[in-house]
Motif scaffolding. Sequence first.
Motif, PDB file in Angstrom:
ATOM      1  N   ALA A 157       9.915  37.290  56.068  1.00  0.00           N
ATOM      2  CA  ALA A 157      10.577  36.861  54.812  1.00  0.00           C
ATOM      3  C   ALA A 157      11.512  37.746  54.043  1.00  0.00           C
ATOM      4  CB  ALA A 157       9.387  36.067  53.872  1.00  0.00           C
ATOM      5  N   LEU A 158      12.011  38.726  54.751  1.00  0.00           N
ATOM      6  CA  LEU A 158      12.876  39.880  54.119  1.00  0.00           C
ATOM      7  C   LEU A 158      13.994  39.224  53.068  1.00  0.00           C
ATOM      8  CD1 LEU A 158      13.390  42.707  53.960  1.00  0.00           C
ATOM      9  CD2 LEU A 158      15.073  42.520  55.474  1.00  0.00           C
ATOM     10  N   SER A 159      14.645  38.121  53.649  1.00  0.00           N
ATOM     11  CA  SER A 159      15.668  37.420  52.843  1.00  0.00           C
ATOM     12  C   SER A 159      15.252  36.838  51.566  1.00  0.00           C
ATOM     13  CB  SER A 159      16.404  36.301  53.615  1.00  0.00           C
ATOM     14  OG  SER A 159      15.285  35.382  54.021  1.00  0.00           O
ATOM     15  N   THR A 160      13.991  36.450  51.399  1.00  0.00           N
ATOM     16  CA  THR A 160      13.334  36.110  50.197  1.00  0.00           C
ATOM     17  C   THR A 160      13.015  37.373  49.274  1.00  0.00           C
ATOM     18  OG1 THR A 160      11.146  35.922  51.001  1.00  0.00           O
ATOM     19  CG2 THR A 160      12.416  34.042  51.338  1.00  0.00           C
ATOM     20  N   LEU A 161      12.992  38.630  49.736  1.00  0.00           N
ATOM     21  CA  LEU A 161      12.433  39.778  48.849  1.00  0.00           C
ATOM     22  C   LEU A 161      13.436  40.454  48.472  1.00  0.00           C
ATOM     23  CD1 LEU A 161       9.651  41.097  51.477  1.00  0.00           C
ATOM     24  CD2 LEU A 161       9.404  39.603  49.242  1.00  0.00           C
ATOM     25  N   CYS A 162      14.645  40.370  49.203  1.00  0.00           N
ATOM     26  CA  CYS A 162      15.932  41.252  48.775  1.00  0.00           C
ATOM     27  C   CYS A 162      16.842  40.330  48.008  1.00  0.00           C
ATOM     28  CB  CYS A 162      16.536  41.626  49.885  1.00  0.00           C
ATOM     29  SG  CYS A 162      15.389  42.812  50.955  1.00  0.00           S
ATOM     30  N   ASP A 163      17.646  40.862  47.249  1.00  0.00           N
ATOM     31  CA  ASP A 163      18.843  40.318  46.619  1.00  0.00           C
ATOM     32  C   ASP A 163      19.952  39.929  47.407  1.00  0.00           C
ATOM     33  OD1 ASP A 163      18.396  40.411  43.228  1.00  0.00           O
ATOM     34  OD2 ASP A 163      17.497  42.324  44.219  1.00  0.00           O
ATOM     35  N   LYS A 164      20.066  40.903  48.512  1.00  0.00           N
ATOM     36  CA  LYS A 164      20.891  40.283  49.415  1.00  0.00           C
ATOM     37  C   LYS A 164      20.467  41.129  50.892  1.00  0.00           C
ATOM     38  CE  LYS A 164      25.233  41.136  46.841  1.00  0.00           C
ATOM     39  NZ  LYS A 164      26.732  41.938  46.826  1.00  0.00           N
ATOM     40  N   THR A 165      20.738  40.332  51.858  1.00  0.00           N
ATOM     41  CA  THR A 165      20.357  40.723  53.218  1.00  0.00           C
ATOM     42  C   THR A 165      21.583  40.826  54.148  1.00  0.00           C
ATOM     43  OG1 THR A 165      19.402  38.665  53.904  1.00  0.00           O
ATOM     44  CG2 THR A 165      17.785  40.326  53.106  1.00  0.00           C
ATOM     45  N   TYR A 166      21.679  41.978  54.921  1.00  0.00           N
ATOM     46  CA  TYR A 166      22.507  41.709  55.880  1.00  0.00           C
ATOM     47  C   TYR A 166      21.995  42.199  57.422  1.00  0.00           C
ATOM     48  CZ  TYR A 166      25.914  42.316  52.308  1.00  0.00           C
ATOM     49  OH  TYR A 166      26.558  42.401  50.969  1.00  0.00           O
ATOM     50  N   GLN A 167      22.306  41.191  58.367  1.00  0.00           N
ATOM     51  CA  GLN A 167      21.950  41.564  59.878  1.00  0.00           C
ATOM     52  C   GLN A 167      22.920  42.518  60.444  1.00  0.00           C
ATOM     53  OE1 GLN A 167      23.454  41.116  62.797  1.00  0.00           O
ATOM     54  NE2 GLN A 167      21.817  41.584  64.024  1.00  0.00           N
ATOM     55  N   CYS A 168      21.881  43.599  61.109  1.00  0.00           N
ATOM     56  CA  CYS A 168      22.804  44.475  61.745  1.00  0.00           C
ATOM     57  C   CYS A 168      22.095  45.239  62.859  1.00  0.00           C
ATOM     58  CB  CYS A 168      23.219  45.693  60.656  1.00  0.00           C
ATOM     59  SG  CYS A 168      24.026  47.296  61.366  1.00  0.00           S
TER      60      CYS A 168
END
Length: 210
Positions: free
Chosen positions: A39-50
């Motif tokens: 659930a990283l995307s719910t923890l961070c203000d922004k996420t980028y796949q890389c």
Amino acid sequence: MNEVVIFGAASGLGLAMVNYFTSKGISVIGIARDVEKNALSTLCDKTYQCDATDQAQVSAVVELLNKDAIVISTMGSFRADVPVDYIGHRHLIDALESAEVNRFLLVTSLGCGDSWQFMSARSKAGFGNAVREKSLAESYLQTSTLDFTILRPGGLKDGDVTNTGELTQRKEVHGLIHRHEVARLAHQLLLDENTKQKVFECVDPTIVYG
């Protein structure tokens, strides 16, 4: 410190860093191969796949960052098909230099660089190849133009901040440390301008093996 960018944010030490910095009210940008993991995307203000082994992906993500961003990398090759420890960090360092994003904290491990001599034969046999890859990343970073700090933690364990972790330089140390305590010490290093261009080790003497 208003914002940190964490590469390798979806699991392990990277995820502990996300949880620590968000608990301090600091905005976090999480970067990982799979931003939906844990659930990283719910923890961070922004996420980028890389995928950091892909130079083009790394360059594209770094171009999205503010020049005054504080970047932390906890990337490692545990169970990875292609080791990221050296090549991924080489791509990241090159991209940061090109984008003029200068402040970078690289987390490696005890045994890297000049601390290799203190590793046991068993440790060298078990994960020496990963340590050698991380050592190459350290060397590449140390010849860059970035304002870097390198942090080499001991054996990582789950657990809360203990406030008993110790930072050392250029001495033989062995031991364990909680991932969240590493995050606290990373925060401490980033708040101190005198830690630039320096290497630190960290363990928690209150945590025993077993």
